[in-house]
Scaffold this motif. Structure first.
Motif, PDB file in Angstrom:
ATOM      1  N   GLY A  28       0.809  -1.204   0.000  1.00  0.00           N
ATOM      2  CA  GLY A  28       0.000   0.000   0.000  1.00  0.00           C
ATOM      3  C   GLY A  28       0.846   1.260   0.000  1.00  0.00           C
ATOM      4  O   GLY A  28       0.562   2.221  -0.724  1.00  0.00           O
ATOM      5  N   ILE A  29       1.916   1.262   0.797  1.00  0.00           N
ATOM      6  CA  ILE A  29       2.779   2.439   0.891  1.00  0.00           C
ATOM      7  C   ILE A  29       3.647   2.586  -0.357  1.00  0.00           C
ATOM      8  O   ILE A  29       3.736   3.669  -0.944  1.00  0.00           O
ATOM      9  N   THR A  30       4.283   1.498  -0.769  1.00  0.00           N
ATOM     10  CA  THR A  30       5.274   1.589  -1.853  1.00  0.00           C
ATOM     11  C   THR A  30       4.649   1.723  -3.236  1.00  0.00           C
ATOM     12  O   THR A  30       5.194   2.409  -4.107  1.00  0.00           O
ATOM     13  N   ILE A  31       3.503   1.097  -3.468  1.00  0.00           N
ATOM     14  CA  ILE A  31       2.902   1.118  -4.802  1.00  0.00           C
ATOM     15  C   ILE A  31       1.821   2.194  -4.926  1.00  0.00           C
ATOM     16  O   ILE A  31       1.729   2.881  -5.946  1.00  0.00           O
ATOM     17  N   PHE A  32       1.003   2.368  -3.873  1.00  0.00           N
ATOM     18  CA  PHE A  32      -0.155   3.262  -3.980  1.00  0.00           C
ATOM     19  C   PHE A  32      -0.048   4.513  -3.105  1.00  0.00           C
ATOM     20  O   PHE A  32      -0.995   5.308  -3.079  1.00  0.00           O
ATOM     21  N   ASP A  33       1.045   4.654  -2.381  1.00  0.00           N
ATOM     22  CA  ASP A  33       1.239   5.804  -1.490  1.00  0.00           C
ATOM     23  C   ASP A  33       0.078   5.940  -0.506  1.00  0.00           C
ATOM     24  O   ASP A  33      -0.412   7.031  -0.231  1.00  0.00           O
ATOM     25  N   GLU A  34      -0.372   4.803   0.036  1.00  0.00           N
ATOM     26  CA  GLU A  34      -1.456   4.769   1.013  1.00  0.00           C
ATOM     27  C   GLU A  34      -0.863   4.559   2.405  1.00  0.00           C
ATOM     28  O   GLU A  34      -0.408   3.461   2.736  1.00  0.00           O
ATOM     29  N   TRP A  35      -0.863   5.615   3.186  1.00  0.00           N
ATOM     30  CA  TRP A  35      -0.318   5.539   4.538  1.00  0.00           C
ATOM     31  C   TRP A  35      -1.472   5.365   5.526  1.00  0.00           C
ATOM     32  O   TRP A  35      -2.342   6.224   5.626  1.00  0.00           O
ATOM     33  N   PRO A  36      -1.511   4.249   6.256  1.00  0.00           N
ATOM     34  CA  PRO A  36      -2.610   4.035   7.213  1.00  0.00           C
ATOM     35  C   PRO A  36      -2.563   5.044   8.345  1.00  0.00           C
ATOM     36  O   PRO A  36      -1.486   5.428   8.808  1.00  0.00           O
ATOM     37  N   ASP A  37      -3.759   5.496   8.797  1.00  0.00           N
ATOM     38  CA  ASP A  37      -3.805   6.430   9.920  1.00  0.00           C
ATOM     39  C   ASP A  37      -3.619   5.669  11.235  1.00  0.00           C
ATOM     40  O   ASP A  37      -3.512   4.442  11.260  1.00  0.00           O
ATOM     41  N   LEU A  38      -3.603   6.413  12.335  1.00  0.00           N
ATOM     42  CA  LEU A  38      -3.301   5.805  13.632  1.00  0.00           C
ATOM     43  C   LEU A  38      -4.368   4.784  14.042  1.00  0.00           C
ATOM     44  O   LEU A  38      -4.044   3.750  14.642  1.00  0.00           O
ATOM     45  N   THR A  39      -5.639   5.067  13.736  1.00  0.00           N
ATOM     46  CA  THR A  39      -6.701   4.122  14.093  1.00  0.00           C
ATOM     47  C   THR A  39      -6.533   2.809  13.339  1.00  0.00           C
ATOM     48  O   THR A  39      -6.673   1.717  13.907  1.00  0.00           O
ATOM     49  N   THR A  40      -6.224   2.907  12.048  1.00  0.00           N
ATOM     50  CA  THR A  40      -5.997   1.695  11.255  1.00  0.00           C
ATOM     51  C   THR A  40      -4.793   0.928  11.774  1.00  0.00           C
ATOM     52  O   THR A  40      -4.819  -0.315  11.866  1.00  0.00           O
ATOM     53  N   ILE A  41      -3.730   1.651  12.122  1.00  0.00           N
ATOM     54  CA  ILE A  41      -2.532   0.995  12.663  1.00  0.00           C
ATOM     55  C   ILE A  41      -2.865   0.257  13.953  1.00  0.00           C
ATOM     56  O   ILE A  41      -2.391  -0.862  14.194  1.00  0.00           O
ATOM     57  N   LEU A  42      -3.700   0.866  14.806  1.00  0.00           N
ATOM     58  CA  LEU A  42      -4.115   0.211  16.049  1.00  0.00           C
ATOM     59  C   LEU A  42      -4.871  -1.074  15.742  1.00  0.00           C
ATOM     60  O   LEU A  42      -4.619  -2.119  16.353  1.00  0.00           O
ATOM     61  N   GLY A  43      -5.818  -1.006  14.800  1.00  0.00           N
ATOM     62  CA  GLY A  43      -6.572  -2.204  14.443  1.00  0.00           C
ATOM     63  C   GLY A  43      -5.679  -3.293  13.885  1.00  0.00           C
ATOM     64  O   GLY A  43      -5.820  -4.470  14.234  1.00  0.00           O
ATOM     65  N   ILE A  44      -4.758  -2.910  13.009  1.00  0.00           N
ATOM     66  CA  ILE A  44      -3.820  -3.890  12.444  1.00  0.00           C
ATOM     67  C   ILE A  44      -2.976  -4.509  13.543  1.00  0.00           C
ATOM     68  O   ILE A  44      -2.725  -5.722  13.555  1.00  0.00           O
ATOM     69  N   ALA A  45      -2.518  -3.675  14.500  1.00  0.00           N
ATOM     70  CA  ALA A  45      -1.690  -4.189  15.598  1.00  0.00           C
ATOM     71  C   ALA A  45      -2.461  -5.203  16.445  1.00  0.00           C
ATOM     72  O   ALA A  45      -1.908  -6.229  16.857  1.00  0.00           O
ATOM     73  N   LEU A  46      -3.747  -4.931  16.703  1.00  0.00           N
ATOM     74  CA  LEU A  46      -4.562  -5.861  17.483  1.00  0.00           C
ATOM     75  C   LEU A  46      -4.737  -7.188  16.737  1.00  0.00           C
ATOM     76  O   LEU A  46      -4.608  -8.268  17.326  1.00  0.00           O
ATOM     77  N   ILE A  47      -5.015  -7.099  15.424  1.00  0.00           N
ATOM     78  CA  ILE A  47      -5.203  -8.316  14.639  1.00  0.00           C
ATOM     79  C   ILE A  47      -3.898  -9.097  14.543  1.00  0.00           C
ATOM     80  O   ILE A  47      -3.862 -10.320  14.744  1.00  0.00           O
ATOM     81  N   LEU A  48      -2.805  -8.402  14.241  1.00  0.00           N
ATOM     82  CA  LEU A  48      -1.504  -9.060  14.128  1.00  0.00           C
ATOM     83  C   LEU A  48      -1.074  -9.648  15.457  1.00  0.00           C
ATOM     84  O   LEU A  48      -0.571 -10.776  15.531  1.00  0.00           O
ATOM     85  N   GLY A  49      -1.282  -8.884  16.549  1.00  0.00           N
ATOM     86  CA  GLY A  49      -0.899  -9.378  17.870  1.00  0.00           C
ATOM     87  C   GLY A  49      -1.661 -10.624  18.267  1.00  0.00           C
ATOM     88  O   GLY A  49      -1.086 -11.567  18.821  1.00  0.00           O
ATOM     89  N   SER A  50      -2.954 -10.654  17.969  1.00  0.00           N
ATOM     90  CA  SER A  50      -3.757 -11.838  18.309  1.00  0.00           C
ATOM     91  C   SER A  50      -3.278 -13.049  17.521  1.00  0.00           C
ATOM     92  O   SER A  50      -3.194 -14.157  18.046  1.00  0.00           O
TER      93      SER A  50
END
Length: 319
Positions: free
Chosen positions: A276-298
């Motif tokens: 997303g970052i390298t090809i589409f220049d899509e930087w996730p916001d802090l809320t999205t990062i939190l959700g990703i961290a919860l999913i990845l952590g679980s």
């Protein structure tokens, strides 16, 4: 190859799942890259045809030949293929309208669904710690989707529905894996992709319904066009990734318990952020990062618990 065959089945399953997720992340990136200029069913058709070519030329000769495609479970293959076609189509519809990382993170409800389905349908055992990890992962999905807020978008429901279909796919894989080869499981999916895409192309390929406000519906109903020469390598990448990823994920769920393999699919989350970052220049916001961290952590916690339980079981057997 000999070394890989000597590894325990759960390890092989984990390795196959990780490789498959890499292939699927490349596939998702390429689909999103092409989604602005082609119809979904056209992309899926070309991808499936290239995938079948790779399957017959590269994979099948080293997997037992045509004989491995014979089956007495054609009906089950078609049901399984229906699940995977639904999962793909729904996810790609969401992908056309959403950032890659967000759509992928929502879709990662699927390993949680697979774990729950494995309890209900396969009677596999899941302890309280893994249940807690499932709850944390679900919270992560809710954080990203943000229901009831201005940030919520209907397109987010497509990857949610895709996750449910994906869970059904892997339950069928576990049911059929004892008698059907990974190559056969992949072959019948590709054939179904071709048939469904041709039917959709005949119905919508002229673009008579393409005038839609929704980006997702535009992607679904856009007319077919002749592929641009500069995009041919991306189409080839789609087919290769689909063929190898399909065989690898089928092998993973044939070799190991669904509840063990599913967490390894979380490898796709950081991959989605990277693309997303390298090809589409899509930087996730802090809320999205939190959700990703919860999913990845679980997911990582589930992997750790499985490794600890397996180690304890081996020690008990030695005593």
């Amino acid at each position: 190859m000999t070394y890989l065959r000597s590894l325990p089945a759960p390890v092989i399953g984990a390795l196959c799942a990780s490789f498959a997720v890499f292939c699927f992340s490349v596939n998702d990136m390429a689909i999103k890259f092409l989604s602005g200029g082609y119809a979904l069913h056209q992309l899926v058709l070309i991808r499936a045809l290239v995938g079948l070519l790779v399957l017959f030329v590269v994979i099948l000769p080293f997997s037992g030949g045509i004989a491995t495609l014979r089956t007495q479970k054609l009906g089950q293959h078609l049901i399984r293929a229906g699940f995977v076609v639904s999962a793909n189509m729904l996810f790609f519809l969401g992908l056309a309208a959403m950032p890659l990382a967000e759509a992928s993170a929502i879709f990662f409800l699927s390993p949680l669904v697979i774990t729950i389905f494995s309890i209900v349908f396969l009677r596999e055992t899941v302890g309280p710690w893994r249940w807690a990890a499932i709850v944390v992962g679900l919270v992560g999905v809710i954080v990203i989707v943000r229901p009831g807020t201005d940030a919520f978008q209907m397109a987010a429901l497509f990857p949610v529905a895709a996750a449910l279909a994906y869970g059904g796919l892997h339950m069928m894989t576990r049911r059929m894996g004892g008698t059907e080869s990974a190559v056969a499981l992949t072959f019948y999916i590709q054939i179904t992709f071709v048939l469904v895409s041709l039917i959709m192309g005949a119905a919508f390929g002229a673009g008579q319904l393409a005038d839609q406000d929704s980006v997702s519906l535009q992607f679904l109903l856009r007319p077919w066009v002749w592929p641009d020469g500069a995009d041919l390598w991306v189409f080839s990448l789609l087919g290769v990734a689909l063929a190898f990823g399909g065989v690898a994920i089928s092998q993973a769920y044939r070799m190991s318990e669904a509840a063990l393999v599913a967490p390894f699919e979380y490898v796709g989350l950081p991959m989605a952020v990277f693309w997303g970052i390298t090809i589409f220049d899509e930087w996730p916001d802090l809320t999205t990062i939190l959700g990703i961290a919860l999913i990845l952590g679980s997911g990582l916690f589930m992997v750790w618990r499985e490794a600890r339980a397996d180690r304890a079981k081996r020690l008990a057997l030695r005593r």
